[in-house]
Design a protein around this motif. Structure first.
Motif, PDB file in Angstrom:
ATOM      1  N   LEU A  12       7.731   1.510   6.556  1.00 19.51           N
ATOM      2  CA  LEU A  12       8.381   0.205   6.656  1.00 19.51           C
ATOM      3  C   LEU A  12       7.512  -0.853   7.330  1.00 19.51           C
ATOM      4  O   LEU A  12       7.684  -2.045   7.082  1.00 19.51           O
ATOM      5  CB  LEU A  12       9.723   0.345   7.376  1.00 19.51           C
ATOM      6  N   ASP A  13       6.553  -0.430   8.153  1.00 22.48           N
ATOM      7  CA  ASP A  13       5.676  -1.430   8.795  1.00 22.48           C
ATOM      8  C   ASP A  13       4.671  -2.021   7.813  1.00 22.48           C
ATOM      9  O   ASP A  13       3.851  -2.861   8.192  1.00 22.48           O
ATOM     10  CB  ASP A  13       4.965  -0.839  10.024  1.00 22.48           C
ATOM     11  N   HIS A  14       4.742  -1.612   6.533  1.00 26.36           N
ATOM     12  CA  HIS A  14       3.838  -2.147   5.506  1.00 26.36           C
ATOM     13  C   HIS A  14       4.567  -2.822   4.344  1.00 26.36           C
ATOM     14  O   HIS A  14       3.939  -3.523   3.558  1.00 26.36           O
ATOM     15  CB  HIS A  14       2.945  -1.026   4.949  1.00 26.36           C
ATOM     16  N   CYS A  15       5.875  -2.550   4.208  1.00 24.93           N
ATOM     17  CA  CYS A  15       6.528  -3.009   2.980  1.00 24.93           C
ATOM     18  C   CYS A  15       7.885  -3.680   3.155  1.00 24.93           C
ATOM     19  O   CYS A  15       8.299  -4.426   2.280  1.00 24.93           O
ATOM     20  CB  CYS A  15       6.679  -1.837   2.005  1.00 24.93           C
TER      21      CYS A  15
ATOM     22  N   SER B  97      -5.432   0.468   4.335  1.00 26.08           N
ATOM     23  CA  SER B  97      -4.093   0.705   4.879  1.00 26.08           C
ATOM     24  C   SER B  97      -4.119   2.011   5.674  1.00 26.08           C
ATOM     25  O   SER B  97      -5.172   2.397   6.188  1.00 26.08           O
ATOM     26  CB  SER B  97      -3.032   0.689   3.788  1.00 26.08           C
ATOM     27  N   ASP B  98      -2.988   2.699   5.778  1.00 24.31           N
ATOM     28  CA  ASP B  98      -2.957   3.904   6.611  1.00 24.31           C
ATOM     29  C   ASP B  98      -3.625   5.061   5.876  1.00 24.31           C
ATOM     30  O   ASP B  98      -3.398   5.264   4.683  1.00 24.31           O
ATOM     31  CB  ASP B  98      -1.514   4.275   6.944  1.00 24.31           C
ATOM     32  N   THR B  99      -4.407   5.831   6.613  1.00 23.19           N
ATOM     33  CA  THR B  99      -5.106   6.951   5.977  1.00 23.19           C
ATOM     34  C   THR B  99      -5.515   7.988   7.010  1.00 23.19           C
ATOM     35  O   THR B  99      -5.781   7.642   8.160  1.00 23.19           O
ATOM     36  CB  THR B  99      -6.349   6.458   5.198  1.00 23.19           C
TER      37      THR B  99
ATOM     38  N   THR C  74      -8.221  -2.044  12.331  1.00 15.83           N
ATOM     39  CA  THR C  74      -6.865  -2.576  12.487  1.00 15.83           C
ATOM     40  C   THR C  74      -5.854  -1.445  12.594  1.00 15.83           C
ATOM     41  O   THR C  74      -6.234  -0.293  12.728  1.00 15.83           O
ATOM     42  CB  THR C  74      -6.546  -3.529  11.311  1.00 15.83           C
ATOM     43  N   HIS C  75      -4.565  -1.801  12.538  1.00 14.95           N
ATOM     44  CA  HIS C  75      -3.482  -0.821  12.698  1.00 14.95           C
ATOM     45  C   HIS C  75      -3.663  -0.117  14.047  1.00 14.95           C
ATOM     46  O   HIS C  75      -3.723   1.111  14.152  1.00 14.95           O
ATOM     47  CB  HIS C  75      -3.471   0.188  11.536  1.00 14.95           C
ATOM     48  N   LEU C  76      -3.722  -0.947  15.089  1.00 15.03           N
ATOM     49  CA  LEU C  76      -4.067  -0.470  16.427  1.00 15.03           C
ATOM     50  C   LEU C  76      -2.784  -0.208  17.218  1.00 15.03           C
ATOM     51  O   LEU C  76      -2.018  -1.143  17.503  1.00 15.03           O
ATOM     52  CB  LEU C  76      -4.942  -1.510  17.124  1.00 15.03           C
TER      53      LEU C  76
ATOM     54  N   SER D 151       0.803  -1.230   0.000  1.00  9.93           N
ATOM     55  CA  SER D 151       0.000   0.000   0.000  1.00  9.93           C
ATOM     56  C   SER D 151       0.834   1.276   0.000  1.00  9.93           C
ATOM     57  O   SER D 151       0.458   2.270  -0.610  1.00  9.93           O
ATOM     58  CB  SER D 151      -0.904   0.023   1.225  1.00  9.93           C
ATOM     59  N   HIS D 152       1.934   1.266   0.756  1.00  7.68           N
ATOM     60  CA  HIS D 152       2.778   2.466   0.822  1.00  7.68           C
ATOM     61  C   HIS D 152       4.134   2.113   1.409  1.00  7.68           C
ATOM     62  O   HIS D 152       4.366   0.961   1.802  1.00  7.68           O
ATOM     63  CB  HIS D 152       2.084   3.613   1.565  1.00  7.68           C
ATOM     64  N   LEU D 153       5.010   3.109   1.423  1.00  4.25           N
ATOM     65  CA  LEU D 153       6.418   2.825   1.699  1.00  4.25           C
ATOM     66  C   LEU D 153       6.808   2.927   3.170  1.00  4.25           C
ATOM     67  O   LEU D 153       7.987   2.798   3.486  1.00  4.25           O
ATOM     68  CB  LEU D 153       7.315   3.745   0.852  1.00  4.25           C
TER      69      LEU D 153
HETATM   70 ZN   LIG Z   1       1.445   1.898   9.390  1.00  8.45          ZN
END
Ligand SMILES: [Zn+2]
Ligand SMILES: [Zn+2]
Length: 255
Positions: free
Chosen positions: A63-66, A167-169, A221-223, A59-61
Motif C-alpha cells: 500500500l505504500d506504493h499504490c 522499487s522494493d526488492t 531511497t525507501h529509507l 510497481s507492486h501492491l
Molecule cells: Zn515499500
C-alpha cells in the motif's frame, strides 16, 4: 529528464519522509513512479503540474506504493483544475492493480474511471517485453524478488537518457544486469545493516548492485527510520566509489 523525489520513505509514518512516489518529467510528458497515499498532496506541495500528469507507474501492491492511486483519481475527478482536461491519463502497473482499483471503486459510488478525461489502465507482465509508456518513452520491466507481482522498470527517452526504478526488492544480480550503465538508478536501501527480511536491501546489498550495474548516479531511497542520524552517503562511499545520493523529500535531479 528531471526527477523530483516526492516520498523517500516507507509505510512507517515519518516526519520528513513520505511514502514512495517520484515525479519524472520527460520530453514525452510527466510520469509518476509509484503513488503512495502521500503522493497527490506532495505533488501540489512541490508545485508540480499534477492536473496535467500524463502517466502513472505502479510497481507492486504494497500500500505504500499504490493505494494513493485511488485517492488521486478521486481528487482528479473533482478538482477544478481538471474539469477542462481532455488529455488521456495512462496508468501502467503490476498484475492485480485493476482488481485493487475496482475493489475500491465498487465499495462506494466513487466512479473513479468516469473522469472529465479518458483513462487507460494497463497491467504489465515481464513477458510483454518492451512497451511504450508515452510516445517516445520506452520501458521494460524486471520481476524483483520482493512480492509475486513486484516489478522494477527501466525507462529510456528519445535522447537515450535512462532511469531504472527498482522499487522494493531483495538482492538480485539480475537486477544489476537490468540496470547496467543506466544514467540514474533509483534503488531501494531499506536498511543500513542486519536487515530483518531477504525481501529488502541493506547497504552492502545496494552497493554490491551498484558495483555490478555501474550507474552514472545512484539514488538510494525507501529509507526506514533506522537510517535517521546515519550518514548514508559516506557509508556508501566506503563500498563503491561512484556517485551515491541519499533521497530526501523535495530533492530534484537532472538526468
Ligand atoms: Zn515499500
Ligand atoms: Zn513492498
Amino acid at each position: 529528464m528531471k526527477l523530483v523525489v516526492l516520498g523517500s520513505g516507507t509505510s512507517v509514518p515519518h516526519p520528513r519522509r513520505a511514502s514512495a512516489a517520484f515525479w519524472l518529467e520527460t520530453s514525452a510528458g510527466s510520469l509518476l513512479l509509484d503513488c503512495s497515499a502521500d503522493a497527490a498532496h506532495r505533488m501540489a506541495e512541490e508545485n508540480l503540474n499534477w492536473s496535467n500528469l500524463d502517466a502513472v507507474w505502479i510497481s507492486h501492491l504494497h500500500l505504500d506504493h499504490c493505494v494513493g492511486l485511488a485517492s488521486l483519481l478521486f481528487g482528479l475527478k473533482w478538482a477544478p483544475q481538471t474539469q477542462g482536461r481532455r488529455k488521456l491519463l495512462k496508468i501502467y502497473g503490476c498484475e492485480g492493480i485493476k482488481k485493487l482499483l475496482r475493489a475500491i471503486d465498487d465499495s462506494n459510488d466513487y466512479g473513479l474511471f468516469e473522469q472529465p478525461f479518458p483513462i487507460e489502465l494497463h497491467e504489465v507482465l515481464v513477458s510483454d517485453g518492451d512497451f511504450e509508456l508515452l510516445p517516445g518513452l520506452r520501458a521494460k520491466t524486471f520481476s524483483t524478488p520482493h512480492t509475486r507481482e513486484s516489478l522494477a522498470i527501466r525507462i529510456t527517452d528519445n535522447d537515450g537518457a535512462s532511469v531504472v526504478y527498482s522499487s522494493d526488492t531483495g538482492y538480485s544480480e539480475e537486477l544489476a544486469s537490468f540496470a547496467r550503465e543506466v544514467d540514474l538508478l533509483i534503488l531501494e536501501c531499506s536498511f543500513w545493516r542486519n536487515k530483518p527480511t531477504a525481501k529488502h536491501l541493506e547497504l552492502v546489498d545496494a552497493m554490491r548492485i551498484a558495483r555490478l550495474a555501474e550507474p552514472r548516479t545512484l539514488l538510494l531511497t525507501h529509507l526506514y527510520p533506522e537510517w535517521d542520524g546515519i550518514d548514508l552517503e559516506s557509508k556508501a562511499k566506503e563500498l563503491w566509489p561512484g556517485i551515491t545520493i541519499e533521497a530526501w523529500d523535495g530533492l530534484r535531479l537532472e538526468i
